[in-house]
Design a protein around this motif. Structure first.
Motif, PDB file in Angstrom:
ATOM      1  N   PHE A 156       9.608  16.719   1.463  1.00 28.87           N
ATOM      2  CA  PHE A 156      10.633  17.760   1.452  1.00 28.87           C
ATOM      3  C   PHE A 156      11.116  18.072   0.054  1.00 28.87           C
ATOM      4  CE2 PHE A 156      10.476  17.226   5.865  1.00 28.87           C
ATOM      5  CZ  PHE A 156      10.502  15.856   6.140  1.00 28.87           C
ATOM      6  N   SER A 157      10.240  17.827  -0.922  1.00 34.34           N
ATOM      7  CA  SER A 157      10.685  18.059  -2.293  1.00 34.34           C
ATOM      8  C   SER A 157      10.815  19.555  -2.562  1.00 34.34           C
ATOM      9  CB  SER A 157       9.698  17.437  -3.272  1.00 34.34           C
ATOM     10  OG  SER A 157       8.457  18.088  -3.155  1.00 34.34           O
ATOM     11  N   VAL A 158      11.693  19.864  -3.513  1.00 36.18           N
ATOM     12  CA  VAL A 158      11.976  21.274  -3.814  1.00 36.18           C
ATOM     13  C   VAL A 158      10.857  21.883  -4.651  1.00 36.18           C
ATOM     14  CG1 VAL A 158      13.639  22.833  -4.885  1.00 36.18           C
ATOM     15  CG2 VAL A 158      14.429  20.782  -3.673  1.00 36.18           C
ATOM     16  N   PHE A 159      10.488  21.138  -5.710  1.00 30.34           N
ATOM     17  CA  PHE A 159       9.428  21.636  -6.592  1.00 30.34           C
ATOM     18  C   PHE A 159       8.140  20.903  -6.295  1.00 30.34           C
ATOM     19  CE2 PHE A 159      11.438  24.576  -9.387  1.00 30.34           C
ATOM     20  CZ  PHE A 159      12.771  24.203  -9.434  1.00 30.34           C
ATOM     21  N   LYS A 160       7.058  21.611  -6.158  1.00 34.67           N
ATOM     22  CA  LYS A 160       5.770  20.979  -5.931  1.00 34.67           C
ATOM     23  C   LYS A 160       4.652  21.884  -6.383  1.00 34.67           C
ATOM     24  CE  LYS A 160       6.762  19.958  -1.851  1.00 34.67           C
ATOM     25  NZ  LYS A 160       6.876  19.616  -0.457  1.00 34.67           N
ATOM     26  N   PRO A 161       3.459  21.290  -6.583  1.00 36.64           N
ATOM     27  CA  PRO A 161       2.327  22.177  -6.938  1.00 36.64           C
ATOM     28  C   PRO A 161       1.933  23.026  -5.729  1.00 36.64           C
ATOM     29  CG  PRO A 161       1.716  19.833  -7.000  1.00 36.64           C
ATOM     30  CD  PRO A 161       3.128  19.891  -6.593  1.00 36.64           C
ATOM     31  N   VAL A 162       1.808  24.335  -5.971  1.00 34.38           N
ATOM     32  CA  VAL A 162       1.457  25.250  -4.885  1.00 34.38           C
ATOM     33  C   VAL A 162       0.236  26.055  -5.302  1.00 34.38           C
ATOM     34  CG1 VAL A 162       2.260  27.192  -3.494  1.00 34.38           C
ATOM     35  CG2 VAL A 162       3.869  25.422  -4.211  1.00 34.38           C
ATOM     36  N   ILE A 163      -0.704  26.184  -4.355  1.00 33.03           N
ATOM     37  CA  ILE A 163      -1.925  26.950  -4.664  1.00 33.03           C
ATOM     38  C   ILE A 163      -1.684  28.421  -4.348  1.00 33.03           C
ATOM     39  CG2 ILE A 163      -4.356  27.271  -4.099  1.00 33.03           C
ATOM     40  CD1 ILE A 163      -4.496  24.328  -3.428  1.00 33.03           C
ATOM     41  N   ASP A 164      -1.923  29.276  -5.349  1.00 26.63           N
ATOM     42  CA  ASP A 164      -1.800  30.725  -5.175  1.00 26.63           C
ATOM     43  C   ASP A 164      -3.123  31.233  -4.610  1.00 26.63           C
ATOM     44  OD1 ASP A 164      -1.374  33.404  -5.300  1.00 26.63           O
ATOM     45  OD2 ASP A 164      -0.713  33.405  -7.404  1.00 26.63           O
ATOM     46  N   THR A 165      -3.118  31.543  -3.321  1.00 24.67           N
ATOM     47  CA  THR A 165      -4.387  31.896  -2.657  1.00 24.67           C
ATOM     48  C   THR A 165      -5.019  33.154  -3.219  1.00 24.67           C
ATOM     49  OG1 THR A 165      -2.930  32.790  -0.955  1.00 24.67           O
ATOM     50  CG2 THR A 165      -4.092  30.743  -0.428  1.00 24.67           C
ATOM     51  N   ARG A 181      -9.063  26.461 -13.596  1.00 26.97           N
ATOM     52  CA  ARG A 181      -9.399  27.460 -14.617  1.00 26.97           C
ATOM     53  C   ARG A 181      -8.873  28.837 -14.264  1.00 26.97           C
ATOM     54  NH1 ARG A 181     -15.005  25.578 -14.398  1.00 26.97           N
ATOM     55  NH2 ARG A 181     -15.028  23.574 -15.426  1.00 26.97           N
ATOM     56  N   GLN A 182      -8.541  28.980 -12.989  1.00 26.13           N
ATOM     57  CA  GLN A 182      -8.051  30.293 -12.560  1.00 26.13           C
ATOM     58  C   GLN A 182      -6.539  30.408 -12.675  1.00 26.13           C
ATOM     59  OE1 GLN A 182     -10.667  32.136 -11.732  1.00 26.13           O
ATOM     60  NE2 GLN A 182     -11.865  30.248 -12.000  1.00 26.13           N
ATOM     61  N   GLY A 183      -5.913  29.338 -13.035  1.00 25.76           N
ATOM     62  CA  GLY A 183      -4.456  29.382 -13.096  1.00 25.76           C
ATOM     63  C   GLY A 183      -3.856  29.610 -11.731  1.00 25.76           C
ATOM     64  N   ALA A 184      -4.498  29.037 -10.720  1.00 19.79           N
ATOM     65  CA  ALA A 184      -4.057  29.345  -9.360  1.00 19.79           C
ATOM     66  C   ALA A 184      -3.051  28.326  -8.812  1.00 19.79           C
ATOM     67  CB  ALA A 184      -5.270  29.383  -8.418  1.00 19.79           C
ATOM     68  N   ILE A 185      -2.817  27.277  -9.554  1.00 21.39           N
ATOM     69  CA  ILE A 185      -1.834  26.290  -9.084  1.00 21.39           C
ATOM     70  C   ILE A 185      -0.625  26.326 -10.005  1.00 21.39           C
ATOM     71  CG2 ILE A 185      -1.439  23.918  -8.375  1.00 21.39           C
ATOM     72  CD1 ILE A 185      -4.333  23.444  -8.249  1.00 21.39           C
ATOM     73  N   HIS A 186       0.504  26.360  -9.401  1.00 26.68           N
ATOM     74  CA  HIS A 186       1.737  26.343 -10.180  1.00 26.68           C
ATOM     75  C   HIS A 186       2.691  25.297  -9.636  1.00 26.68           C
ATOM     76  CE1 HIS A 186       0.526  30.136 -11.995  1.00 26.68           C
ATOM     77  NE2 HIS A 186       0.141  30.509 -10.782  1.00 26.68           N
ATOM     78  N   TYR A 187       3.441  24.767 -10.533  1.00 22.94           N
ATOM     79  CA  TYR A 187       4.470  23.804 -10.110  1.00 22.94           C
ATOM     80  C   TYR A 187       5.740  24.601  -9.904  1.00 22.94           C
ATOM     81  CZ  TYR A 187       7.055  19.435  -9.952  1.00 22.94           C
ATOM     82  OH  TYR A 187       7.818  18.377  -9.546  1.00 22.94           O
ATOM     83  N   THR A 188       6.012  24.848  -8.640  1.00 26.06           N
ATOM     84  CA  THR A 188       7.091  25.793  -8.386  1.00 26.06           C
ATOM     85  C   THR A 188       7.771  25.458  -7.073  1.00 26.06           C
ATOM     86  OG1 THR A 188       7.568  28.128  -8.046  1.00 26.06           O
ATOM     87  CG2 THR A 188       5.440  27.331  -7.302  1.00 26.06           C
TER      88      THR A 188
END
Lengths: 468, 337
Positions: free
Chosen positions: B48-57, B98-105
């Protein structure tokens, strides 16, 4: 990584590996710990036989009673950090274990009372023994109506019924009038005659709910003689007396209010009444003896403990039915079993040796306190047995020449002795005794408690001021 | 002369260590996520963490680089999902992508956590298994070799060979002063080995019996429980050994000394001794003449069990080898004397 393909294989093989490793390590572990077997024949390593307990027979009911009886006045309490922190919670697990071990090795007599262990002894004994069939043990309890508010007929009978309830039994094998002689004839009349309780107990015996009726004696010999004179009428099945190699001839010398065991035993023998022995070890005073005595006893029999002499002495008398021992620790129980499975009675020569030893022991000014706790609780909070026992320790060790002792140890020990705050909290020490004298009537050994406490107070002061 | 090295205990430590490393390193941090209690608790919370790595599909090309490099093996590249109960936020995936598709957000509110699938149990690595069992077998074989050494008699010079002292076969094990009773000790001891490591006299060592595995027990081959030392009671965190002072220690009886008269060198070799009596801190041992009627007969030790505190000085310093002529039997329930 391809997790899905290996999923089911992983778990099965993982469990396989774990299982095999455990199977291989387990025998290796058990194999590793077997180190040596070179303790051949030591007194503490040979197993105690389970079928060698000596028995004696009660003349009236033909009970086969083990010569070693389990006294339940000193049951083990839950271990606490300090020595005399209110030790009231009985360690039931330990009681059960000790009972199991005792019964396994032939002990079948258990002596308790509503007054013991702050009133919890019967309950603990009931729990421990109810796990066995009723015919596997003999229960002895007492009518301990010492306090005047239990003198009424209702209160005494209620106490009796409560005993049956706590012990979880329907009948008692041995029932005693508790401590007759304490308070003299007057107390006896109040406790058992005026309220008709003695007649009540005789009726219970007729009805079969008490199989053997007797009494235990301390103090005023007049009551003892009186009750024995009524033997034809009351038909005492047994009498419980204090007997040990110190009290045999020296009881009166130690305290004029007491009676030599030689006389007591003789009177019972005359009438064919079996004797049940209490205080064979004087609450540990006959095992915690001066070094000279230890050397003497051990030189003669290196394989036997100091305590075993006292027990063999008590058991050697043919008119003794059972010898009660309050075995708090497993070591006590094991040592006693070694003395009694089977009992090797003392020879004439060994008896003389013991009497000479008793004479030697009389030289040391210890207080004859057996830690029975009858004097407690003191209304002003004094820990009487705590003080008396601590004092005895000081006397016994203070007489030891200090040449051989390790310097570190000696200092620490002296610190312990002087600051006996650890064993007796400051407010409960001897200097706070008001000499009100309420404790004196309760002491079965007849100790003049306030006088002794003042003597001890003086002793401690001298220790502290280093003017001893 | 040094005693035999305790292979057994070092071996246990080594095995534990190796197992832990393997489990933590491979297969997605098996130890951390599955076995470790701290990891499990944190895993429950991190769901239930607020910030986590998320994959931008929208940016993800499903190359799977992130999943391959994820130490905790928590990325499902196909479904673009991350198991947050296993994610330790090491950010390796973000680095690798390499695609910059994961963000810590901030996490997106739509999908809950994915399945916490398999345990990631250890792979059946046959090679590893054989290494382990080979190690076990070797150490067992080594332990089995008991070299009995007899004392040599040299005419001039040289040092006599001193046999190792063997641990006596105690009916009751000994627990350190402060432990109150064996029951209290075994109930509280976590086998953390702090007391073992701090015992200056090498008296405490981990037990090998299955009932009290790795919990300390005492034996006196390498030292004895000195009256001035209370170190174990100072460090025990679990209440298995309660804190005691030096004065307290003089009054705690943890066991009592027992004699094996046949082993005493006075009987065996016909010499005088008295080591035990000389070193007993509580003066519980006396030397008395063997024959009560002949004061000149050889002196043998006798023990006053009421004064013996069970420190083991006698056992340690008894010259009789390999089996001591005097040893300490433990008490299940310590007494104050």
């Amino acid at each position: 990584m391809n997790k899905d393909n290996h999923q089911t294989i992983n778990r099965r093989d993982f469990l396989k590996i774990v299982g095999i490793s455990t199977a291989t390590t387990a025998p290796l572990l058990s194999g590793c710990s077997s180190n040596n077997r070179a303790n051949a024949g030591t007194s503490s390593s040979t197993p105690i036989p389970t079928d060698q307990m000596t028995h004696r027979t009660t003349p009236s009911t033909k009970d086969k009673v083990s010569i070693l009886g389990y006294g339940c006045m000193r049951l083990p309490t839950i271990a606490k950090s300090s020595a005399r922190e209110s030790d009231d919670e009985i360690d039931q697990e330990m009681v059960n274990r000790l009972t199991d071990y005792a019964i396994e090795h032939g002990v079948n007599y258990f002596d308790t009372s509503p007054a013991y262990c702050k009133g919890r002894s019967e309950h603990a004994v009931g729990i421990a023994l109810s796990r066995y069939p009723r015919d596997k043990y003999y229960i002895a309890t007492k009518l301990s109506n010492f306090s005047p508010d239990t003198w009424s007929r209702e209160a005494s009978i209620a106490m009796y019924h409560n005993s049956l309830k706590e012990l979880q039994v329907d009948y008692l094998d041995y029932m005693l009038l508790h401590g007759i002689g304490m308070g003299g004839m007057e107390a006896y009349e109040n406790r058992y005659v005026k309220n008709g309780i003695l007649d009540f107990l005789l009726e219970e015996r007729k009805a079969g709910r008490i199989r053997n009726l007797g009494f235990s004696y301390h103090g005023d010999i007049e009551v003892f003689d009186y009750l024995l004179s009524k033997h034809d009428e009351y038909q005492w099945d047994f009498v419980q007396i204090q007997l040990n190699y110190l009290d045999w001839k020296h009881a009166k010398e130690i305290n004029p209010r007491n009676t030599d065991a030689e006389y007591l035993y003789g009177e019972l023998q005359k009438r064919g009444i079996p004797a049940i022995i209490m205080e064979p070890l004087l609450g540990g005073r006959l095992s915690n003896v001066h070094d000279h005595i230890v050397a003497r006893l051990k030189q003669r029999e290196p394989g036997r403990s100091v305590a075993s002499w006292a027990f063999r002495f008590a058991g050697s008398f043919p008119g003794v039915l059972t010898v009660l021992s309050g075995m708090t620790y497993m070591e006590h129980l094991q040592d006693n079993l070694r003395s009694f499975c089977p009992l090797q009675p003392l020879t004439e020569e060994e008896n003389h040796f013991l009497f000479d030893t008793a004479d030697l022991m009389m030289q040391y000014p210890t207080v004859p306190c057996n830690d029975c706790k009858y004097c407690m609780p003191c209304p002003y909070g004094i820990d009487i047995p705590g003080i008396l026992l601590h004092y005895n320790k000081c006397v016994n060790e203070g007489n030891v020449p200090q040449g051989g002792q390790d310097e570190n140890y000696r200092e620490a020990r002296r610190a312990y002795l002087i600051g006996y705050d650890r064993s007796v909290p400051k407010l409960r020490q001897a200097d706070h005794c008001t000499s009100c004298g309420q404790c004196n009537p309760h002491c079965p050994q007849g100790i003049d408690i306030p006088k002794v406490l003042q003597r001890i107070d003086h002793f401690v002061e001298q220790l502290k001021q280093e003017t001893l | 002369m040094a005693a035999k090295p305790p292979y057994f205990h070092h071996f246990i430590a080594a095995i534990t260590f190796i197992t832990l490393i393997i489990l933590a390193w491979r297969n997605g941090r098996t130890y951390c996520n599955t076995i470790c209690p701290v990891g499990t608790v944190l895993g429950l919370i991190s769901r239930f963490s607020v910030f986590k790595p998320v994959i931008d599909t929208s940016k993800c090309n499903s190359c799977g680089l992130c999943a391959r490099n994820c130490k905790a093996a928590c990325i499902n590249a196909k479904a673009h999902e991350i198991d947050y109960s296993r994610c330790v936020a090491c950010m390796d995936c973000i680095n690798k992508c390499r695609q910059g598709a994961i963000h810590y957000t901030r996490r997106k509110a739509n999908k809950a956590e994915t399945q916490a699938n398999q345990s990631g149990a250890a792979r059946p690595d046959r090679r590893k298994f054989f290494t382990v069992s080979a190690l076990l077998a070797t150490s067992a074989a080594l332990k089995a070799q008991e070299k009995a050494q007899l004392p040599d008699k040299k005419v001039d010079g040289g040092l006599a060979v001193i046999e190792d002292k063997k641990k006596p076969n105690r009916a009751t094990p000994i627990t350190p002063p402060g432990s109150l009773s064996a029951a209290n000790f075994s109930r509280h001891c976590t086998a953390c080995q702090l007391c073992v490591s701090v015992c200056t006299n090498h008296v405490l060592r981990p037990s090998e019996s299955l009932h009290t595995f790795m919990q300390p027990e005492m034996s006196y081959e390498r030292g004895y429980c000195r009256p001035e030392c209370t170190k174990c009671s100072e460090v025990c965190p679990a209440g298995a050994i309660r804190p005691i002072t030096k004065a307290d220690k003089t009054a705690i009886q943890i066991g009592h000394a027992v004699l094996i008269q046949e082993n005493c060198i006075v009987n065996r070799d016909g010499v005088t001794c008295g080591n035990c009596a000389r070193h007993c801190p509580s003066q519980a041992i006396q030397m008395v003449a063997k024959d009560p009627n002949d004061p000149d007969s050889p002196l043998l030790p006798v023990v006053n069990e009421e004064k013996c505190i069970g420190c083991g000085a006698c056992e340690n310093l008894c010259p009789s080898r390999p089996f001591s002529a005097i040893y300490v039997e433990g008490h299940e329930h310590h007494r104050n004397i």
